[in-house]
Scaffold this motif. Structure first.
Motif, PDB file in Angstrom:
ATOM      1  N   ALA A 119     -19.060  -6.860 -13.176  1.00  0.00           N
ATOM      2  CA  ALA A 119     -17.925  -6.371 -13.962  1.00  0.00           C
ATOM      3  C   ALA A 119     -17.897  -4.848 -13.973  1.00  0.00           C
ATOM      4  O   ALA A 119     -18.941  -4.185 -13.955  1.00  0.00           O
ATOM      5  CB  ALA A 119     -18.000  -6.904 -15.383  1.00  0.00           C
ATOM      6  N   THR A 121     -17.663  -1.518 -15.782  1.00  0.00           N
ATOM      7  CA  THR A 121     -17.947  -1.045 -17.142  1.00  0.00           C
ATOM      8  C   THR A 121     -17.616   0.426 -17.338  1.00  0.00           C
ATOM      9  O   THR A 121     -17.614   0.909 -18.464  1.00  0.00           O
ATOM     10  CB  THR A 121     -19.422  -1.269 -17.494  1.00  0.00           C
ATOM     11  OG1 THR A 121     -20.251  -0.603 -16.525  1.00  0.00           O
ATOM     12  CG2 THR A 121     -19.757  -2.760 -17.485  1.00  0.00           C
ATOM     13  N   ASP A 156     -10.301 -14.699 -16.429  1.00  0.00           N
ATOM     14  CA  ASP A 156     -11.750 -14.530 -16.564  1.00  0.00           C
ATOM     15  C   ASP A 156     -12.199 -13.128 -16.183  1.00  0.00           C
ATOM     16  O   ASP A 156     -13.294 -12.703 -16.577  1.00  0.00           O
ATOM     17  CB  ASP A 156     -12.483 -15.550 -15.691  1.00  0.00           C
ATOM     18  CG  ASP A 156     -12.351 -16.973 -16.201  1.00  0.00           C
ATOM     19  OD1 ASP A 156     -12.000 -17.136 -17.396  1.00  0.00           O
ATOM     20  OD2 ASP A 156     -12.588 -17.915 -15.425  1.00  0.00           O
ATOM     21  N   GLU A 159     -12.717  -9.048 -19.347  1.00  0.00           N
ATOM     22  CA  GLU A 159     -13.836  -9.251 -20.264  1.00  0.00           C
ATOM     23  C   GLU A 159     -13.724  -8.308 -21.455  1.00  0.00           C
ATOM     24  O   GLU A 159     -13.389  -7.132 -21.298  1.00  0.00           O
ATOM     25  CB  GLU A 159     -15.162  -9.038 -19.537  1.00  0.00           C
ATOM     26  CG  GLU A 159     -15.372  -9.985 -18.365  1.00  0.00           C
ATOM     27  CD  GLU A 159     -16.743  -9.847 -17.742  1.00  0.00           C
ATOM     28  OE1 GLU A 159     -17.565  -9.073 -18.280  1.00  0.00           O
ATOM     29  OE2 GLU A 159     -17.005 -10.510 -16.722  1.00  0.00           O
ATOM     30  N   ARG A 179      -8.799  -9.360 -28.626  1.00  0.00           N
ATOM     31  CA  ARG A 179      -8.303 -10.652 -28.159  1.00  0.00           C
ATOM     32  C   ARG A 179      -6.802 -10.633 -27.925  1.00  0.00           C
ATOM     33  O   ARG A 179      -6.305 -11.155 -26.923  1.00  0.00           O
ATOM     34  CB  ARG A 179      -8.676 -11.734 -29.182  1.00  0.00           C
ATOM     35  CG  ARG A 179      -8.387 -13.149 -28.696  1.00  0.00           C
ATOM     36  CD  ARG A 179      -9.000 -14.184 -29.608  1.00  0.00           C
ATOM     37  NE  ARG A 179      -8.392 -14.208 -30.931  1.00  0.00           N
ATOM     38  CZ  ARG A 179      -8.980 -13.777 -32.047  1.00  0.00           C
ATOM     39  NH1 ARG A 179     -10.202 -13.252 -31.996  1.00  0.00           N
ATOM     40  NH2 ARG A 179      -8.362 -13.861 -33.208  1.00  0.00           N
ATOM     41  N   LYS A 182      -6.002  -8.788 -24.671  1.00  0.00           N
ATOM     42  CA  LYS A 182      -6.229  -9.644 -23.495  1.00  0.00           C
ATOM     43  C   LYS A 182      -5.111 -10.672 -23.368  1.00  0.00           C
ATOM     44  O   LYS A 182      -4.597 -10.914 -22.260  1.00  0.00           O
ATOM     45  CB  LYS A 182      -7.580 -10.347 -23.593  1.00  0.00           C
ATOM     46  CG  LYS A 182      -7.813 -11.330 -22.451  1.00  0.00           C
ATOM     47  CD  LYS A 182      -9.196 -11.936 -22.457  1.00  0.00           C
ATOM     48  CE  LYS A 182      -9.369 -12.930 -21.305  1.00  0.00           C
ATOM     49  NZ  LYS A 182     -10.755 -13.464 -21.198  1.00  0.00           N
ATOM     50  N   ARG A 256     -11.277  -2.665 -16.855  1.00  0.00           N
ATOM     51  CA  ARG A 256     -12.147  -2.601 -18.023  1.00  0.00           C
ATOM     52  C   ARG A 256     -11.303  -2.344 -19.264  1.00  0.00           C
ATOM     53  O   ARG A 256     -10.146  -1.899 -19.180  1.00  0.00           O
ATOM     54  CB  ARG A 256     -13.193  -1.494 -17.864  1.00  0.00           C
ATOM     55  CG  ARG A 256     -12.596  -0.103 -17.737  1.00  0.00           C
ATOM     56  CD  ARG A 256     -13.599   0.929 -17.256  1.00  0.00           C
ATOM     57  NE  ARG A 256     -12.999   2.268 -17.209  1.00  0.00           N
ATOM     58  CZ  ARG A 256     -12.252   2.706 -16.194  1.00  0.00           C
ATOM     59  NH1 ARG A 256     -12.020   1.924 -15.158  1.00  0.00           N
ATOM     60  NH2 ARG A 256     -11.755   3.923 -16.238  1.00  0.00           N
ATOM     61  N   TYR A 273      -6.377  -1.962 -15.736  1.00  0.00           N
ATOM     62  CA  TYR A 273      -6.615  -3.083 -14.831  1.00  0.00           C
ATOM     63  C   TYR A 273      -5.715  -3.006 -13.598  1.00  0.00           C
ATOM     64  O   TYR A 273      -4.564  -2.551 -13.692  1.00  0.00           O
ATOM     65  CB  TYR A 273      -6.371  -4.425 -15.531  1.00  0.00           C
ATOM     66  CG  TYR A 273      -7.480  -4.786 -16.494  1.00  0.00           C
ATOM     67  CD1 TYR A 273      -8.602  -5.498 -16.066  1.00  0.00           C
ATOM     68  CD2 TYR A 273      -7.414  -4.388 -17.830  1.00  0.00           C
ATOM     69  CE1 TYR A 273      -9.625  -5.803 -16.949  1.00  0.00           C
ATOM     70  CE2 TYR A 273      -8.435  -4.690 -18.709  1.00  0.00           C
ATOM     71  CZ  TYR A 273      -9.546  -5.403 -18.268  1.00  0.00           C
ATOM     72  OH  TYR A 273     -10.569  -5.701 -19.135  1.00  0.00           O
TER      73      TYR A 273
END
Length: 374
Positions: A119, A121, A156, A159, A179, A182, A256, A273
């Motif tokens: 991932a 970071t 997925d 993150e 949340r 996302k 990220r 992203y």
């Protein structure tokens, strides 16, 4: 850049014989791959010339479009243009796999799945390296030749960082802000119905009508009557279903998310992203083109006791977008991948759409340039 702070309350192939044997070429390639300094053979083999000729045939310049001077900045770059053709030996020295993949046993090596990337970071230090960009994508392998081959898939890939109490709000509030952000990214960029040109109602429903009086009406207007000033691709990834459709059901994603506190009662979530969409023409055909969309968005979750806000809804503080391999100067609410027969002569600079090491590009005017790969 759309910067819209919320209001606070009043109180707050050649077949001729080669003079170079295959054994000499294989030895040269092996030494080149190991960093040796052996001089290049004077003449490449027929296989080398065939590969280089195929590469030259694939290289076509195409356009990108710079940002529009609209309240919600967005920039588009056109379809891929290859790097200037080099002599066959030079190309093969840089990428021995161009020949070795066609030797006995090489095909299995070329099609092996690479290890997935960890991932992201932090901001990368540079663009991804060469990943076999000359390898043609297919319906069965739509990310072949792209750095996205090693990226995670779909929701997925988004993150969430660890939540913590900030700006006088609780950890539970921070978890909700992450949340919801996302959920918005998924609904706006990964929902199959939205990608296929549908209305992003689920994404719109996450936005706060109280905190930002103009944002929702402007977005709905853009969906009804898209224009340069009100183009929904600023926030949503949509393609014309009469023109193209996804090659398969996978969208690759890399980026990220971070959490920060703003003013008292204001949780900020920043997301950066890149989404990679493999597409084929809706009327058939096997040619796959990829459109790449990089988005930065900062969302706010506001304390309704301190701000005019709807509990659990997001405000959008800022958003920016760069789009790559999509037609220039088209404002109809859709992204339009550029296929080879549609490519135009480009005059602007070249850009690598997979380079996430810098800020989103901000250029002026309506220039069309090229992207180095898709």
């Amino acid at each position: 850049m759309a910067d819209v702070p919320p209001p606070d309350r009043p109180d707050g192939p050649s077949h001729e014989p080669s003079s170079i044997s295959d054994e000499e070429l294989e030895s040269f390639l092996r030494e080149a791959a190991e960093g040796g300094g052996a001089p290049a053979p004077k003449e490449p083999s027929a296989r080398a010339r065939m590969v280089a000729a195929r590469l030259r045939e694939q290289e076509q310049p195409t356009p990108w479009r710079g940002p529009q001077p609209a309240p919600k900045p967005r920039r588009r770059w056109g379809a891929v243009v290859g790097v200037v053709a080099l002599a066959a030996v030079a190309v093969i020295a840089l990428r021995p796999s161009l020949v070795t993949d066609y030797l006995p046993g090489g095909e299995a090596k070329a099609t092996a799945s690479p290890a997935p990337l960890p991932a992201e970071t932090a901001r990368p230090s540079g663009a991804p390296g060469d990943t076999g960009g000359s390898e043609q994508a297919t319906r069965d392998a739509p990310f072949r030749g792209s750095p996205a081959l090693r990226w995670a898939e779909g929701a997925d890939a988004i993150e969430l960082p660890e939540a913590k109490a900030v700006a006088g709000m609780s950890r539970a509030d921070a978890e909700l802000a992450l949340r919801r952000t996302k959920e918005f990214l998924v609904a706006a960029n990964l929902d199959p119905d939205v990608i296929a040109g549908g209305r992003p109602d689920e994404a719109l429903d996450l936005l706060d009508p109280e905190a930002q009086k103009d944002l929702l009406p402007d977005q709905r207007r853009g969906l009804r009557e898209p224009s340069r000033e009100h183009d929904p691709v600023g926030l949503f990834s949509r393609f014309d279903p009469d023109e193209v459709r996804l090659a398969g059901d996978v969208v690759k994603v890399r980026g990220r998310m971070s959490l920060a506190g703003g003013k008292p009662g204001e949780i900020k979530v920043h997301a950066d992203y890149t989404f990679v969409y493999p597409l084929v023409r809706a009327d058939g055909g096997d040619h796959v083109e990829r459109t790449i969309v990089r988005r930065e968005i900062t969302t706010l979750l506001l304390d309704p006791d301190r701000w005019y806000a709807t509990p659990g809804k997001l405000a959008i503080h800022e958003y920016k977008v760069n789009t790559f391999n999509t037609a220039c100067a088209v404002y109809d609410g859709y992204l339009h991948p550029v296929f080879p027969e549609d490519r135009e002569r480009a005059t602007g600079p070249s850009v690598d759409p997979y380079d996430r090491s810098g800020e989103l590009r901000d250029t002026q005017g309506e220039e069309c340039g090229t992207v180095t790969r898709t």
